[in-house]
Motif scaffolding. Structure first.
Motif, PDB file in Angstrom:
ATOM      1  N   PRO A  61       0.972  -1.154  -0.012  1.00 25.71           N
ATOM      2  CA  PRO A  61       0.048  -0.039  -0.214  1.00 25.71           C
ATOM      3  C   PRO A  61       0.827   1.268  -0.013  1.00 25.71           C
ATOM      4  CG  PRO A  61      -0.060  -1.040   2.174  1.00 25.71           C
ATOM      5  CD  PRO A  61       0.708  -1.868   1.205  1.00 25.71           C
ATOM      6  N   SER A  62       0.221   2.257  -0.409  1.00 24.09           N
ATOM      7  CA  SER A  62       1.230   3.634  -0.646  1.00 24.09           C
ATOM      8  C   SER A  62       1.822   3.967   0.680  1.00 24.09           C
ATOM      9  CB  SER A  62       0.326   4.725  -1.144  1.00 24.09           C
ATOM     10  OG  SER A  62      -0.375   4.196  -2.392  1.00 24.09           O
ATOM     11  N   TYR A  63       1.017   3.696   1.786  1.00 27.58           N
ATOM     12  CA  TYR A  63       1.625   4.400   3.215  1.00 27.58           C
ATOM     13  C   TYR A  63       2.930   3.710   3.700  1.00 27.58           C
ATOM     14  CZ  TYR A  63      -0.550   0.280   5.611  1.00 27.58           C
ATOM     15  OH  TYR A  63      -0.977  -0.903   5.759  1.00 27.58           O
ATOM     16  N   ALA A  64       3.035   2.289   2.914  1.00 24.43           N
ATOM     17  CA  ALA A  64       4.241   1.517   3.318  1.00 24.43           C
ATOM     18  C   ALA A  64       5.539   1.858   2.351  1.00 24.43           C
ATOM     19  CB  ALA A  64       3.917   0.032   3.137  1.00 24.43           C
ATOM     20  N   VAL A  84       6.091   5.139   1.826  1.00 24.20           N
ATOM     21  CA  VAL A  84       6.829   6.392   2.361  1.00 24.20           C
ATOM     22  C   VAL A  84       8.398   6.172   2.849  1.00 24.20           C
ATOM     23  CG1 VAL A  84       6.459   8.435   3.774  1.00 24.20           C
ATOM     24  CG2 VAL A  84       4.496   7.433   2.920  1.00 24.20           C
ATOM     25  N   GLY A  85       9.092   7.113   2.487  1.00 24.89           N
ATOM     26  CA  GLY A  85      10.308   6.966   2.670  1.00 24.89           C
ATOM     27  C   GLY A  85      11.331   6.200   1.816  1.00 24.89           C
ATOM     28  N   VAL A  86      10.506   5.088   0.788  1.00 29.92           N
ATOM     29  CA  VAL A  86      11.393   4.500  -0.123  1.00 29.92           C
ATOM     30  C   VAL A  86      11.065   5.173  -1.590  1.00 29.92           C
ATOM     31  CG1 VAL A  86      11.182   2.221  -1.499  1.00 29.92           C
ATOM     32  CG2 VAL A  86      10.537   2.399   1.042  1.00 29.92           C
ATOM     33  N   LEU A  87       9.718   5.845  -1.854  1.00 34.31           N
ATOM     34  CA  LEU A  87       9.440   6.574  -3.121  1.00 34.31           C
ATOM     35  C   LEU A  87       9.188   8.039  -2.376  1.00 34.31           C
ATOM     36  CD1 LEU A  87       8.753   7.196  -5.991  1.00 34.31           C
ATOM     37  CD2 LEU A  87       6.676   6.114  -5.616  1.00 34.31           C
ATOM     38  N   ARG A  88       9.962   9.030  -2.957  1.00 34.45           N
ATOM     39  CA  ARG A  88       9.687  10.448  -2.684  1.00 34.45           C
ATOM     40  C   ARG A  88       9.144  11.415  -3.743  1.00 34.45           C
ATOM     41  NH1 ARG A  88      14.356  12.429   1.425  1.00 34.45           N
ATOM     42  NH2 ARG A  88      15.632  11.327  -0.262  1.00 34.45           N
ATOM     43  N   GLU A 126       2.257  14.150   7.698  1.00 37.66           N
ATOM     44  CA  GLU A 126       3.139  14.295   6.695  1.00 37.66           C
ATOM     45  C   GLU A 126       3.022  12.592   6.015  1.00 37.66           C
ATOM     46  OE1 GLU A 126       6.124  15.099   3.813  1.00 37.66           O
ATOM     47  OE2 GLU A 126       4.689  16.257   5.275  1.00 37.66           O
ATOM     48  N   THR A 127       3.059  11.745   6.676  1.00 39.89           N
ATOM     49  CA  THR A 127       3.054   9.996   6.200  1.00 39.89           C
ATOM     50  C   THR A 127       1.698   9.927   5.210  1.00 39.89           C
ATOM     51  OG1 THR A 127       4.089   9.415   7.950  1.00 39.89           O
ATOM     52  CG2 THR A 127       2.836   7.821   6.804  1.00 39.89           C
ATOM     53  N   SER A 128       0.576  10.696   5.732  1.00 41.78           N
ATOM     54  CA  SER A 128      -0.723  10.515   5.087  1.00 41.78           C
ATOM     55  C   SER A 128      -0.605  11.276   3.635  1.00 41.78           C
ATOM     56  CB  SER A 128      -1.812  11.064   5.708  1.00 41.78           C
ATOM     57  OG  SER A 128      -1.854  10.128   6.795  1.00 41.78           O
ATOM     58  N   ARG A 129      -0.184  12.519   3.741  1.00 37.61           N
ATOM     59  CA  ARG A 129       0.029  13.250   2.608  1.00 37.61           C
ATOM     60  C   ARG A 129       1.100  12.618   1.508  1.00 37.61           C
ATOM     61  NH1 ARG A 129       1.020  17.997   5.744  1.00 37.61           N
ATOM     62  NH2 ARG A 129       3.065  18.183   4.821  1.00 37.61           N
ATOM     63  N   GLN A 130       2.357  12.108   2.048  1.00 34.96           N
ATOM     64  CA  GLN A 130       3.078  11.471   1.023  1.00 34.96           C
ATOM     65  C   GLN A 130       2.427  10.177   0.513  1.00 34.96           C
ATOM     66  OE1 GLN A 130       6.194  11.809  -0.137  1.00 34.96           O
ATOM     67  NE2 GLN A 130       6.245  13.898   0.481  1.00 34.96           N
ATOM     68  N   ALA A 131       1.687   9.551   1.155  1.00 34.76           N
ATOM     69  CA  ALA A 131       0.944   8.151   0.681  1.00 34.76           C
ATOM     70  C   ALA A 131       0.237   8.612  -0.243  1.00 34.76           C
ATOM     71  CB  ALA A 131       0.309   7.453   1.933  1.00 34.76           C
ATOM     72  N   LEU A 132      -0.715   9.466  -0.302  1.00 32.17           N
ATOM     73  CA  LEU A 132      -1.537  10.371  -1.173  1.00 32.17           C
ATOM     74  C   LEU A 132      -0.823  10.714  -2.423  1.00 32.17           C
ATOM     75  CD1 LEU A 132      -4.206  10.738  -2.035  1.00 32.17           C
ATOM     76  CD2 LEU A 132      -4.254  13.107  -0.791  1.00 32.17           C
ATOM     77  N   LYS A 133       0.383  11.289  -2.189  1.00 33.97           N
ATOM     78  CA  LYS A 133       0.993  11.872  -3.431  1.00 33.97           C
ATOM     79  C   LYS A 133       1.635  10.675  -4.170  1.00 33.97           C
ATOM     80  CE  LYS A 133       3.717  15.326  -3.049  1.00 33.97           C
ATOM     81  NZ  LYS A 133       3.332  16.467  -3.899  1.00 33.97           N
ATOM     82  N   TRP A 180       0.836   9.589  -7.872  1.00 28.46           N
ATOM     83  CA  TRP A 180       2.064   9.740  -9.081  1.00 28.46           C
ATOM     84  C   TRP A 180       2.113   8.478  -9.729  1.00 28.46           C
ATOM     85  CZ3 TRP A 180       6.505   6.636  -9.243  1.00 28.46           C
ATOM     86  CH2 TRP A 180       7.473   7.339 -10.232  1.00 28.46           C
ATOM     87  N   ARG A 181       1.920   6.940  -8.973  1.00 26.18           N
ATOM     88  CA  ARG A 181       1.894   5.885  -9.685  1.00 26.18           C
ATOM     89  C   ARG A 181       0.883   5.898 -10.521  1.00 26.18           C
ATOM     90  NH1 ARG A 181       2.696   1.361  -5.336  1.00 26.18           N
ATOM     91  NH2 ARG A 181       2.836   0.190  -7.226  1.00 26.18           N
ATOM     92  N   SER A 182      -0.291   6.473 -10.413  1.00 29.82           N
ATOM     93  CA  SER A 182      -1.347   6.220 -11.502  1.00 29.82           C
ATOM     94  C   SER A 182      -1.206   7.042 -12.610  1.00 29.82           C
ATOM     95  CB  SER A 182      -2.819   6.314 -10.740  1.00 29.82           C
ATOM     96  OG  SER A 182      -2.768   7.756 -10.262  1.00 29.82           O
ATOM     97  N   LYS A 183      -0.478   8.032 -12.608  1.00 30.53           N
ATOM     98  CA  LYS A 183      -0.350   8.980 -13.583  1.00 30.53           C
ATOM     99  C   LYS A 183       0.960   9.029 -14.374  1.00 30.53           C
ATOM    100  CE  LYS A 183      -3.806  12.399 -11.659  1.00 30.53           C
ATOM    101  NZ  LYS A 183      -4.365  13.581 -11.418  1.00 30.53           N
TER     102      LYS A 183
END
Length: 356
Positions: free
Chosen positions: A20-23, A25-29, A131-138, A142-145
């Motif tokens: 999931p996207s939240y996992a 965070v920190g790997v993909l920025r 911050e984690t939630s915002r990064q997960a959403l971004k 990003w991955r979908s577009k």
């Protein structure tokens, strides 16, 4: 949590694309515009002062509905004092609302202002929490577009210089993804506005996380030739249509990169050696080559399609200085008999002057 589940959670690089996207965070920025700290602090202080003044004015307009412990009528300073201690939840109790209207105002006006004031006071803490939630959403968006971007494997000297050349040729930083195992290098890439992925690029999941399957180009700029071969093999398997450009140190490994699927191979040690040799006898030639390889420094080697008015003409007599012709995917030198006349569909390698 079971030991096996914990191990799977910690080893995200093995199955990154199913996380999931939240996992991630920190790997993909994903880069984001950030205001300077002085601007942020100034803005928050301004909002807090405005909230305080609004509360003070509201209390002052209804000052007859409040009672001072000393029995005096409230001045604006008293109202400002009351607003300050109320919004900060200190509440000494020396000034209290006694009328129904004043208490209603406290419920529907002062209380919301108090909440807003507290949010401003703890804004930094809330930013860390969200911050984690915002990064997960971004990351999810990003991955979908993301499509037709450039993936750069390695942010050492070669990778950084390649990106600088692309940026000098008006590439968008957000369209470049850097993959590396060095956190410090990725921090520098992120500071430059680039998307970063932390992981080993020889693993398919790491490359899929960088969306190489949708990339227009992949630049392999690793520090070792054997690593470059493995990365190229993996990238070509995932993305058969992407253009892969690889840099190696030794010319003897060039055929391995070709066999692995690289479209172009640059031998960095031989190229540097040639320039060093030229610099001993004709340093001005080296300066000219450096100028041609630097997009924002003056002259630059570029590629363009043949214009309809140029079809049938000699490439030596065109308005641009033509160095070669790309025909059916093959580069032909300007002195080749096959390019006495340019054809429709050809592409020209030419020297572009500033402003063109």
């Amino acid at each position: 949590m079971a030991k096996g589940s914990w191990r799977r959670l910690r080893r995200l690089d093995e199955r990154l694309t199913v996380q999931p996207s939240y996992a991630l965070v920190g790997v993909l920025r994903i880069p984001q515009g950030q205001a300077g700290p002085v601007r942020i602090i100034t803005r928050r202080i301004t909002i807090a002062v405005v909230a305080l003044l609004v509360a003070a004015v509201v209390v002052y307009l209804d000052r007859d509905g409040y009672r001072d412990a000393q029995g005096d009528r409230l001045s604006f300073l008293d109202c400002l004092y009351y607003s300050a201690v109320t919004l900060s939840t200190t509440g000494y109790g020396d000034i209290t609302p006694i009328s129904e209207f004043a208490r209603t105002v406290n419920i529907f006006v002062i209380t919301p202002l108090r909440i807003a004031f507290l949010i401003l006071l703890v804004g930094t803490t809330l930013e860390v929490v969200t911050e984690t939630s915002r990064q997960a959403l971004k990351i999810q968006r990003w991955r979908s577009k993301v499509r037709n971007h450039t993936v750069v494997i390695g942010y050492g000297t070669k990778g950084k210089t390649a990106i600088a050349a692309m940026l000098g040729d008006e590439a968008v930083p957000g369209d470049i993804v850097v993959v590396d195992t060095d956190r410090a290098a990725l921090d520098r890439a992120a500071a430059a506005g680039l998307v970063t992925v932390h992981g080993d690029a020889t693993k398919s999941d790491v490359l899929r996380l960088a969306s190489v399957q949708h990339a227009a180009a992949i630049i392999v700029a690793t520090s070792r030739d054997d690593t470059a071969v493995l990365v190229t093999l993996t990238a070509r398997e995932i993305s058969p249509q992407s253009k892969i450009v690889a840099a190696i140190r030794e010319a003897e490994n060039q055929h391995l990169l070709r066999q692995s699927g690289a479209d172009s191979v640059v031998v960095s040690s031989e190229t540097a050696g040639r320039l060093l040799g030229l610099a001993t006898t004709t340093p001005s030639v080296v300066e000219m080559i450096e100028d041609l390889l630097t997009p924002d420094a003056g002259l630059v080697i570029a590629e363009r399609e043949v214009e309809p008015s140029e079809v049938g003409g000699s490439p030596r007599h065109l308005r641009d200085i033509v160095l070669g012709v790309v025909r059916d995917g093959n580069l032909l030198r300007i002195d080749s008999p096959e390019v006495d006349a340019v054809e429709a569909g050809d592409r020209l390698l030419y020297i572009r002057t500033p402003g063109h």
